[in-house]
Design a protein around this motif. Sequence first.
Motif, mmCIF file in Angstrom:
data_model
loop_
_atom_site.group_PDB
_atom_site.id
_atom_site.type_symbol
_atom_site.label_atom_id
_atom_site.label_comp_id
_atom_site.label_asym_id
_atom_site.label_seq_id
_atom_site.Cartn_x
_atom_site.Cartn_y
_atom_site.Cartn_z
ATOM 1 N N ALA A 104 -34.230 56.987 -10.184
ATOM 2 C CA ALA A 104 -33.708 57.993 -11.193
ATOM 3 C C ALA A 104 -33.453 57.758 -12.042
ATOM 4 O O ALA A 104 -33.030 58.493 -13.412
ATOM 5 N N PRO A 105 -32.578 56.228 -12.096
ATOM 6 C CA PRO A 105 -31.765 56.177 -13.337
ATOM 7 C C PRO A 105 -32.534 55.639 -14.677
ATOM 8 O O PRO A 105 -32.742 55.904 -16.109
ATOM 9 N N LEU A 106 -33.424 55.323 -14.066
ATOM 10 C CA LEU A 106 -35.098 54.709 -15.001
ATOM 11 C C LEU A 106 -35.679 56.053 -15.808
ATOM 12 O O LEU A 106 -36.020 56.286 -16.461
ATOM 13 N N LEU A 107 -35.683 57.624 -14.848
ATOM 14 C CA LEU A 107 -36.263 59.056 -15.035
ATOM 15 C C LEU A 107 -35.590 58.960 -15.981
ATOM 16 O O LEU A 107 -36.201 59.955 -17.197
ATOM 17 N N ARG A 108 -33.788 59.357 -15.968
ATOM 18 C CA ARG A 108 -32.785 59.380 -16.673
ATOM 19 C C ARG A 108 -33.310 58.828 -17.734
ATOM 20 O O ARG A 108 -33.024 59.595 -19.220
ATOM 21 N N LEU A 109 -32.853 57.564 -18.049
ATOM 22 C CA LEU A 109 -33.467 56.532 -19.225
ATOM 23 C C LEU A 109 -34.544 57.155 -20.238
ATOM 24 O O LEU A 109 -34.048 57.610 -21.915
ATOM 25 N N ARG A 110 -35.410 57.533 -19.366
ATOM 26 C CA ARG A 110 -36.880 58.180 -20.021
ATOM 27 C C ARG A 110 -36.486 59.278 -21.200
ATOM 28 O O ARG A 110 -37.750 59.504 -22.114
ATOM 29 N N SER A 111 -35.312 60.013 -20.637
ATOM 30 C CA SER A 111 -35.710 61.126 -21.261
ATOM 31 C C SER A 111 -34.823 61.286 -22.564
ATOM 32 O O SER A 111 -35.172 62.237 -23.643
ATOM 33 N N SER A 112 -34.398 59.858 -22.824
ATOM 34 C CA SER A 112 -33.478 59.858 -24.252
ATOM 35 C C SER A 112 -34.840 59.084 -25.221
ATOM 36 O O SER A 112 -34.460 58.340 -26.353
ATOM 37 N N MET A 113 -35.648 58.827 -24.631
ATOM 38 C CA MET A 113 -37.060 58.388 -25.561
ATOM 39 C C MET A 113 -37.788 58.962 -26.360
ATOM 40 O O MET A 113 -38.653 60.144 -26.281
ATOM 41 N N ARG A 114 -37.602 58.924 -27.614
ATOM 42 C CA ARG A 114 -38.119 59.820 -28.635
ATOM 43 C C ARG A 114 -38.033 59.335 -29.811
ATOM 44 O O ARG A 114 -37.194 58.109 -29.477
ATOM 45 N N SER A 115 -38.598 59.700 -31.150
ATOM 46 C CA SER A 115 -38.374 59.348 -31.907
ATOM 47 C C SER A 115 -39.362 60.130 -33.470
ATOM 48 O O SER A 115 -40.355 61.045 -32.815
ATOM 49 N N THR A 116 -38.461 59.894 -34.159
ATOM 50 C CA THR A 116 -38.801 61.133 -35.585
ATOM 51 C C THR A 116 -40.252 60.192 -36.751
ATOM 52 O O THR A 116 -40.760 60.282 -37.342
ATOM 53 N N ILE A 117 -39.989 58.817 -35.781
ATOM 54 C CA ILE A 117 -41.256 58.155 -37.318
ATOM 55 C C ILE A 117 -42.268 57.924 -36.240
ATOM 56 O O ILE A 117 -42.749 58.023 -35.332
ATOM 57 N N ASP A 118 -43.705 58.563 -37.715
ATOM 58 C CA ASP A 118 -44.784 58.661 -37.727
ATOM 59 C C ASP A 118 -45.046 57.370 -36.893
ATOM 60 O O ASP A 118 -44.805 56.287 -37.939
ATOM 61 N N GLY A 119 -46.202 57.061 -36.299
ATOM 62 C CA GLY A 119 -47.145 56.312 -35.290
ATOM 63 C C GLY A 119 -46.201 55.101 -34.618
ATOM 64 O O GLY A 119 -46.682 54.079 -34.364
ATOM 65 N N LEU A 120 -44.782 55.974 -34.473
ATOM 66 C CA LEU A 120 -44.680 55.279 -33.159
ATOM 67 C C LEU A 120 -44.727 55.889 -32.442
ATOM 68 O O LEU A 120 -43.719 56.530 -32.435
ATOM 69 N N GLU A 121 -44.747 54.649 -31.025
ATOM 70 C CA GLU A 121 -44.998 55.503 -29.831
ATOM 71 C C GLU A 121 -44.404 54.847 -28.798
ATOM 72 O O GLU A 121 -43.722 53.376 -28.606
ATOM 73 N N PRO A 122 -42.565 55.768 -28.377
ATOM 74 C CA PRO A 122 -41.755 55.201 -27.288
ATOM 75 C C PRO A 122 -42.527 54.633 -26.084
ATOM 76 O O PRO A 122 -43.341 54.828 -25.841
ATOM 77 N N ARG A 123 -42.149 53.129 -25.969
ATOM 78 C CA ARG A 123 -42.294 52.774 -24.848
ATOM 79 C C ARG A 123 -41.360 52.762 -23.597
ATOM 80 O O ARG A 123 -39.765 51.859 -24.632
ATOM 81 N N MET A 124 -41.650 52.091 -22.975
ATOM 82 C CA MET A 124 -40.434 51.155 -22.046
ATOM 83 C C MET A 124 -41.427 50.144 -20.871
ATOM 84 O O MET A 124 -42.279 49.767 -21.308
ATOM 85 N N VAL A 125 -40.754 48.703 -20.979
ATOM 86 C CA VAL A 125 -41.499 47.581 -20.355
ATOM 87 C C VAL A 125 -40.797 47.209 -19.347
ATOM 88 O O VAL A 125 -39.792 47.214 -19.701
ATOM 89 N N LEU A 126 -41.114 47.105 -18.075
ATOM 90 C CA LEU A 126 -40.568 46.637 -17.383
ATOM 91 C C LEU A 126 -40.577 45.671 -16.070
ATOM 92 O O LEU A 126 -41.919 44.735 -16.599
ATOM 93 N N THR A 127 -39.582 44.464 -16.157
ATOM 94 C CA THR A 127 -39.608 43.122 -15.253
ATOM 95 C C THR A 127 -39.591 43.011 -13.775
ATOM 96 O O THR A 127 -38.653 43.454 -13.451
ATOM 97 N N CYS A 128 -40.187 42.803 -12.697
ATOM 98 C CA CYS A 128 -39.758 42.985 -11.585
ATOM 99 C C CYS A 128 -40.335 41.632 -10.683
ATOM 100 O O CYS A 128 -41.558 41.058 -10.864
ATOM 101 N N ASN A 129 -39.498 41.602 -9.543
ATOM 102 C CA ASN A 129 -40.224 40.822 -8.795
ATOM 103 C C ASN A 129 -40.512 41.324 -7.250
ATOM 104 O O ASN A 129 -39.788 42.073 -6.735
ATOM 105 N N PRO A 130 -40.935 41.191 -5.935
ATOM 106 C CA PRO A 130 -41.313 41.506 -5.063
ATOM 107 C C PRO A 130 -39.697 40.796 -3.865
ATOM 108 O O PRO A 130 -38.693 39.924 -4.479
ATOM 109 N N ASN A 131 -39.877 41.651 -3.234
ATOM 110 C CA ASN A 131 -38.031 41.340 -2.353
ATOM 111 C C ASN A 131 -37.237 41.293 -2.825
ATOM 112 O O ASN A 131 -36.118 41.155 -2.782
ATOM 113 N N ASN A 132 -37.013 42.670 -3.907
ATOM 114 C CA ASN A 132 -35.883 43.396 -4.122
ATOM 115 C C ASN A 132 -35.342 44.653 -3.730
ATOM 116 O O ASN A 132 -36.003 45.042 -2.775
#
Length: 516
Positions: free
Chosen positions: A170-198
């Motif tokens: 849920a916190p990441l989904l809320r954060l995605r709601s603010s991902m936007r840009s008015t710059i032509d050619g700029l694609e908003p992007r999310m990058v995650l890092t994770c390990n098993p067993n968390n």
Amino acid sequence: MSQTTSGSNLIRKRNPLSPHDRRYNTNKVKTPAPVGPKRLEPLPWQRGLLSIPDQYDVLLSGGRGGGKSTGLVLLLLRDVLRFGRGFCGALVRRDLAGLRKLEREITDQIAVTPELAGSHYLTGAKEFRFSNGAILYLHYLKDEASFGRFQGMDLSHVYVDESGQIADPAPLLRLRSSMRSTIDGLEPRMVLTCNPNNTGSYWHYENFIRRMVPWQPTHIELFKKECVLVHSTLFDNIHLANKDAYIQNLKASCNFDEAKIQSEVYGSWGQVSGSFFSHVWSKERMMLPDWDGIPTWADGYDDFNLWMSLDWGTRSPSSLLLAYRTPVMTWWKGQRIGAGSLVLVDEVYTCLSSPDGTRQWNHGDRELTTSKLAAMAKELCSRNGIPINRIPTRHRVADAAIGAALGSNDGSIGAQLKAHGAGFVAAPKGRRAPGWQAIARLMEAAGDPVHPGLYATPKVESFWATVPGLTYSQHDPEDLDTTQPDHVADSLKYLVMAQADPKYSHRAGATQYQVY
């Protein structure tokens, strides 16, 4: 007359080094060792990461020591240089202290990148102000309330370090709601890092890992976007010094848990490790073929051995279990089950599902009402060959909290369920730890034809999906971490504790529990 002293304040001067001295000639051509930061050279897999088109989100997964965090920094700084003023990014992690390493790496790379000369870090505001106009905010993100800092911002890029430590998406989904840009050619992007067993590994596995093939774009329904999985382990990191010693340290830190070693060293998601019940869990021993309903034909069958348990929730899922306790040793499609074993036959689990069928095990149905749940309970019994009234009332147990007064004219949750024909009794109260220990003993005995064990059919999906990954509480190692989807575990605990309590099992006489 000379004066004798115990010491001397005279300092002998060293002879000047002769230009012909061998040591002088050997060392004068050596350059001093570098002491400042060095520019990072991407590993082969990190070069592949930098080549992924902007239109895809990225998930960096694997074992420890593979260079995921460094890859994140390389990608972040590459985007800073590319987009300049169009870049407004957020680098987040569950704990702010964990960002210090990344903060140092970014600072070091700024120092060796001429294009970013003049950039600076505002310690109080926790943000980087780059000389080309780009901005990067550092912040913690552990729940939806943490999103407040980014409310109203236009974030072009979001980088989440160790997203598996976040218990719920849920916190990441809320954060995605603010991902936007008015710059032509700029694609908003999310990058995650994770390990098993968390703590949050269960939703990473459910939504990403089990559906994806490394380096191939895959549509992820949770994000409504295509994502690329990048997998790395310490064997992919050629810069890692004394790799063998590091592997031995990792194995030692796993405390001889072979499954955890597989995840920490080799990045395996297919092992049950580090979980609360890992020492007794065995799907092979505990899973029984579907019995096509309640075994009314079995030797010694009696309605008195029917049980039902409920863990009520709306924002969190409700877990309703239908179970049968074998009165004698029973043959279950070729497998011998000890007398007194507990078999979870079927369930109702009211979590939400994505359009692609992915179940969000920690998100309840907010439209659930007591009348709907009562109807579900009746239908659960009906599809397994019995009416609900054949289950003794004292064998329908639920969290005592459903009896709490709500200030409603309809009474408590328990009173409402009873009014709709699905009454329950209050489950035994007490510490949670004895309940988990009782469940562990039953799990351990599964497969033993003499002693009672815990079994479940494939119909009880939430049991197989959530219980293996439940981990210890950081504050109480005898208890579960309640930030995870422990709802079916709670429902099972009520069932096991009630079966061990004589007040719920005797056939006649007064009872001391609350009946709703």
